[in-house]
Design a protein around this motif. Structure first.
Motif, PDB file in Angstrom:
ATOM      1  N   SER A 125      34.967  38.845  31.519  1.00 11.43           N
ATOM      2  CA  SER A 125      34.565  40.336  30.981  1.00 11.43           C
ATOM      3  C   SER A 125      34.297  40.801  32.240  1.00 11.43           C
ATOM      4  O   SER A 125      33.545  42.018  31.610  1.00 11.43           O
ATOM      5  CB  SER A 125      33.562  39.243  30.405  1.00 11.43           C
ATOM      6  N   VAL A 126      33.586  40.300  33.034  1.00 10.09           N
ATOM      7  CA  VAL A 126      32.962  41.105  34.060  1.00 10.09           C
ATOM      8  C   VAL A 126      33.691  41.968  35.092  1.00 10.09           C
ATOM      9  O   VAL A 126      33.880  43.043  35.101  1.00 10.09           O
ATOM     10  CB  VAL A 126      32.139  40.009  35.750  1.00 10.09           C
ATOM     11  N   ILE A 127      35.231  41.613  35.148  1.00  6.39           N
ATOM     12  CA  ILE A 127      35.725  42.048  36.150  1.00  6.39           C
ATOM     13  C   ILE A 127      36.850  43.106  35.091  1.00  6.39           C
ATOM     14  O   ILE A 127      37.527  43.989  35.845  1.00  6.39           O
ATOM     15  CB  ILE A 127      36.905  41.454  36.722  1.00  6.39           C
ATOM     16  N   ASN A 128      36.696  42.449  34.076  1.00  2.50           N
ATOM     17  CA  ASN A 128      37.647  43.874  33.762  1.00  2.50           C
ATOM     18  C   ASN A 128      36.717  44.921  32.371  1.00  2.50           C
ATOM     19  O   ASN A 128      36.948  45.514  31.694  1.00  2.50           O
ATOM     20  CB  ASN A 128      38.444  43.382  32.020  1.00  2.50           C
ATOM     21  N   GLY A 129      35.527  44.486  32.817  1.00  3.83           N
ATOM     22  CA  GLY A 129      34.174  45.642  32.353  1.00  3.83           C
ATOM     23  C   GLY A 129      34.356  46.925  33.445  1.00  3.83           C
ATOM     24  O   GLY A 129      33.166  47.854  33.010  1.00  3.83           O
ATOM     25  N   THR A 130      34.839  46.642  34.509  1.00  4.49           N
ATOM     26  CA  THR A 130      35.254  47.632  36.115  1.00  4.49           C
ATOM     27  C   THR A 130      36.214  48.399  36.041  1.00  4.49           C
ATOM     28  O   THR A 130      36.980  47.920  35.644  1.00  4.49           O
ATOM     29  CB  THR A 130      34.366  47.157  36.719  1.00  4.49           C
ATOM     30  N   THR A 131      35.674  50.077  36.622  1.00  6.43           N
ATOM     31  CA  THR A 131      37.113  50.625  36.738  1.00  6.43           C
ATOM     32  C   THR A 131      37.858  50.601  37.623  1.00  6.43           C
ATOM     33  O   THR A 131      38.833  50.666  38.009  1.00  6.43           O
ATOM     34  CB  THR A 131      37.578  52.204  36.389  1.00  6.43           C
ATOM     35  N   ASP A 132      36.987  49.146  38.866  1.00  6.03           N
ATOM     36  CA  ASP A 132      37.388  49.488  40.200  1.00  6.03           C
ATOM     37  C   ASP A 132      38.606  48.291  40.054  1.00  6.03           C
ATOM     38  O   ASP A 132      38.477  47.255  38.965  1.00  6.03           O
ATOM     39  CB  ASP A 132      36.387  48.648  40.893  1.00  6.03           C
ATOM     40  N   LEU A 133      39.450  48.285  40.741  1.00  5.50           N
ATOM     41  CA  LEU A 133      40.648  47.162  41.424  1.00  5.50           C
ATOM     42  C   LEU A 133      41.005  46.311  41.458  1.00  5.50           C
ATOM     43  O   LEU A 133      39.942  45.969  42.386  1.00  5.50           O
ATOM     44  CB  LEU A 133      41.941  48.319  41.594  1.00  5.50           C
ATOM     45  N   VAL A 134      40.693  45.072  40.890  1.00  2.00           N
ATOM     46  CA  VAL A 134      40.303  43.359  40.965  1.00  2.00           C
ATOM     47  C   VAL A 134      41.212  42.612  41.235  1.00  2.00           C
ATOM     48  O   VAL A 134      42.034  42.523  40.144  1.00  2.00           O
ATOM     49  CB  VAL A 134      39.213  43.323  40.049  1.00  2.00           C
ATOM     50  N   PHE A 135      41.724  42.449  41.734  1.00  2.00           N
ATOM     51  CA  PHE A 135      42.672  40.879  41.944  1.00  2.00           C
ATOM     52  C   PHE A 135      42.244  39.254  43.169  1.00  2.00           C
ATOM     53  O   PHE A 135      41.337  40.227  44.007  1.00  2.00           O
ATOM     54  CB  PHE A 135      43.913  41.742  42.627  1.00  2.00           C
ATOM     55  N   VAL A 136      42.712  38.897  42.967  1.00  2.00           N
ATOM     56  CA  VAL A 136      42.992  37.470  43.493  1.00  2.00           C
ATOM     57  C   VAL A 136      43.734  37.269  44.264  1.00  2.00           C
ATOM     58  O   VAL A 136      45.264  37.236  43.312  1.00  2.00           O
ATOM     59  CB  VAL A 136      42.672  36.517  43.178  1.00  2.00           C
ATOM     60  N   LYS A 137      44.653  36.420  45.519  1.00  2.00           N
ATOM     61  CA  LYS A 137      45.993  36.171  45.734  1.00  2.00           C
ATOM     62  C   LYS A 137      45.989  34.898  46.525  1.00  2.00           C
ATOM     63  O   LYS A 137      44.874  35.053  47.602  1.00  2.00           O
ATOM     64  CB  LYS A 137      46.334  38.041  47.183  1.00  2.00           C
ATOM     65  N   ASP A 138      46.674  34.593  46.370  1.00  2.00           N
ATOM     66  CA  ASP A 138      47.465  33.404  47.319  1.00  2.00           C
ATOM     67  C   ASP A 138      47.595  33.642  48.905  1.00  2.00           C
ATOM     68  O   ASP A 138      47.257  34.864  49.555  1.00  2.00           O
ATOM     69  CB  ASP A 138      48.030  32.554  46.090  1.00  2.00           C
ATOM     70  N   TYR A 143      49.925  36.985  43.670  1.00  2.00           N
ATOM     71  CA  TYR A 143      48.672  37.080  42.644  1.00  2.00           C
ATOM     72  C   TYR A 143      48.214  36.083  41.710  1.00  2.00           C
ATOM     73  O   TYR A 143      48.866  35.743  41.030  1.00  2.00           O
ATOM     74  CB  TYR A 143      48.979  39.083  41.292  1.00  2.00           C
ATOM     75  N   LEU A 144      46.824  35.918  41.768  1.00  2.00           N
ATOM     76  CA  LEU A 144      47.160  34.703  41.049  1.00  2.00           C
ATOM     77  C   LEU A 144      45.337  35.318  40.117  1.00  2.00           C
ATOM     78  O   LEU A 144      45.422  34.826  38.718  1.00  2.00           O
ATOM     79  CB  LEU A 144      45.420  33.874  41.881  1.00  2.00           C
ATOM     80  N   LEU A 145      44.905  36.885  40.467  1.00  2.00           N
ATOM     81  CA  LEU A 145      44.509  37.451  39.087  1.00  2.00           C
ATOM     82  C   LEU A 145      43.884  38.527  39.026  1.00  2.00           C
ATOM     83  O   LEU A 145      44.084  38.844  40.460  1.00  2.00           O
ATOM     84  CB  LEU A 145      43.114  36.330  39.016  1.00  2.00           C
ATOM     85  N   VAL A 146      44.615  39.422  38.460  1.00  2.00           N
ATOM     86  CA  VAL A 146      44.351  41.041  38.284  1.00  2.00           C
ATOM     87  C   VAL A 146      43.716  41.476  37.118  1.00  2.00           C
ATOM     88  O   VAL A 146      43.837  41.009  36.223  1.00  2.00           O
ATOM     89  CB  VAL A 146      45.869  41.977  38.111  1.00  2.00           C
ATOM     90  N   ASN A 147      42.837  42.212  37.252  1.00  2.00           N
ATOM     91  CA  ASN A 147      41.985  43.112  36.564  1.00  2.00           C
ATOM     92  C   ASN A 147      42.498  44.549  35.199  1.00  2.00           C
ATOM     93  O   ASN A 147      43.706  44.211  35.698  1.00  2.00           O
ATOM     94  CB  ASN A 147      40.931  43.425  36.483  1.00  2.00           C
ATOM     95  N   ASP A 148      42.216  44.726  33.985  1.00  2.00           N
ATOM     96  CA  ASP A 148      43.349  45.294  33.198  1.00  2.00           C
ATOM     97  C   ASP A 148      43.195  46.884  33.924  1.00  2.00           C
ATOM     98  O   ASP A 148      44.522  46.735  33.632  1.00  2.00           O
ATOM     99  CB  ASP A 148      42.250  45.516  31.974  1.00  2.00           C
ATOM    100  N   ALA A 149      42.827  47.374  34.990  1.00  5.25           N
ATOM    101  CA  ALA A 149      42.156  48.472  35.785  1.00  5.25           C
ATOM    102  C   ALA A 149      43.604  48.661  36.857  1.00  5.25           C
ATOM    103  O   ALA A 149      44.006  49.999  36.793  1.00  5.25           O
ATOM    104  CB  ALA A 149      40.830  48.672  36.099  1.00  5.25           C
ATOM    105  N   LEU A 150      43.662  47.029  37.630  1.00  6.28           N
ATOM    106  CA  LEU A 150      44.336  47.057  38.530  1.00  6.28           C
ATOM    107  C   LEU A 150      46.312  46.877  37.812  1.00  6.28           C
ATOM    108  O   LEU A 150      47.191  48.364  37.817  1.00  6.28           O
ATOM    109  CB  LEU A 150      44.784  45.712  39.074  1.00  6.28           C
ATOM    110  N   GLN A 151      45.828  46.180  36.162  1.00  4.59           N
ATOM    111  CA  GLN A 151      46.905  45.962  36.042  1.00  4.59           C
ATOM    112  C   GLN A 151      47.451  47.520  34.967  1.00  4.59           C
ATOM    113  O   GLN A 151      49.031  48.300  35.792  1.00  4.59           O
ATOM    114  CB  GLN A 151      47.254  45.157  34.168  1.00  4.59           C
ATOM    115  N   ALA A 152      46.875  48.567  34.324  1.00  7.94           N
ATOM    116  CA  ALA A 152      47.137  49.904  34.316  1.00  7.94           C
ATOM    117  C   ALA A 152      46.998  50.948  35.043  1.00  7.94           C
ATOM    118  O   ALA A 152      47.630  52.059  35.005  1.00  7.94           O
ATOM    119  CB  ALA A 152      46.063  49.898  33.659  1.00  7.94           C
ATOM    120  N   ALA A 153      46.762  51.248  36.668  1.00  5.03           N
ATOM    121  CA  ALA A 153      47.093  51.771  36.751  1.00  5.03           C
ATOM    122  C   ALA A 153      47.895  51.737  38.589  1.00  5.03           C
ATOM    123  O   ALA A 153      48.775  52.414  38.421  1.00  5.03           O
ATOM    124  CB  ALA A 153      45.527  51.656  38.592  1.00  5.03           C
ATOM    125  N   LEU A 154      48.172  50.025  38.528  1.00  6.81           N
ATOM    126  CA  LEU A 154      49.693  49.805  39.790  1.00  6.81           C
ATOM    127  C   LEU A 154      50.965  49.188  38.512  1.00  6.81           C
ATOM    128  O   LEU A 154      52.222  49.880  39.210  1.00  6.81           O
ATOM    129  CB  LEU A 154      50.031  48.941  40.547  1.00  6.81           C
TER     130      LEU A 154
END
Length: 204
Positions: A125-138, A143-154
């Protein structure tokens, strides 16, 4: 024995009666076992709970096969989770006359699982509540995790990015440059603040 054992008698009419409990069940059951001994499901539990158990026991008895299930019981505010294994005990004619049940208390594991899920839901809920692009990689760059903003932008028109790497998003030269930077950061072992220029919708 570190797990609960109990035996049920198989009765006519798809009914089952508690016949014996070992000391583990005596100590850990949310329902005192002296209230269960010699009683049927119908006599012991509310109709919905009795029917739930009856379905498991009936499958075990009718098909003469082992049954495994997770069980949750909340009786008068006492919550317990069990991993239950049912084994039919057969007579000489090959019919199930009793059922041997082994029950392992998994309440602590279930609570820990719920706490992890709650933490994940909070993080999500926190990472998808921001307009910043948030991700985690191995360490392989996936990509292990991407937020909605990153998915929508890229990659708004692509499937979820989880499991993919930068080569699914960018040209080979840009993807290689990003991964080289990622490796440098991992090799340093310290947090860093970097600027990277990447194309969005084909534009830098």
């Amino acid at each position: 024995v570190g797990y609960g054992l109990y035996i049920l008698d198989v009765l006519p009419g798809n009914e089952f009666r508690f016949a014996r409990f070992n000391p583990v069940v005596d100590r850990s059951s949310p329902v005192p076992t002296h209230q269960l001994l010699g009683k049927t499901l119908t006599e012991t539990f509310p109709p919905a709970i009795a029917e739930r158990y009856r379905q498991y026991y009936q499958t075990c008895a009718e098909h003469c096969q082992s049954v495994r299930f997770e069980d949750y019981l909340d009786m008068e505010g006492h919550e317990k989770w069990w991993l239950v294994n049912l084994t039919p005990l057969l007579n000489e004619a090959g019919m199930a006359t009793q059922i041997l049940a082994t029950a392992t208390d998994i309440t602590d594991a279930k609570r820990a699982e719920q706490e992890r899920q709650d933490s994940y839901n909070l993080l999500n809920s926190v990472i998808n509540g921001t307009t910043d692009l948030v991700f985690v990689k191995d360490t392989a760059g996936r990509y292990l995790l991407v937020n909605d903003a990153l998915q929508a932008a890229l990659a708004p028109d692509q499937p979820a990015l989880v499991g993919q790497d930068d080569f699914a998003l960018y040209s080979p030269d840009i993807a290689a440059d990003i991964q080289a930077t990622d490796r440098q950061v991992m090799a340093s072992g310290v947090a860093q603040t970097l600027e990277q220029t990447v194309p969005i919708a084909g534009e830098l």
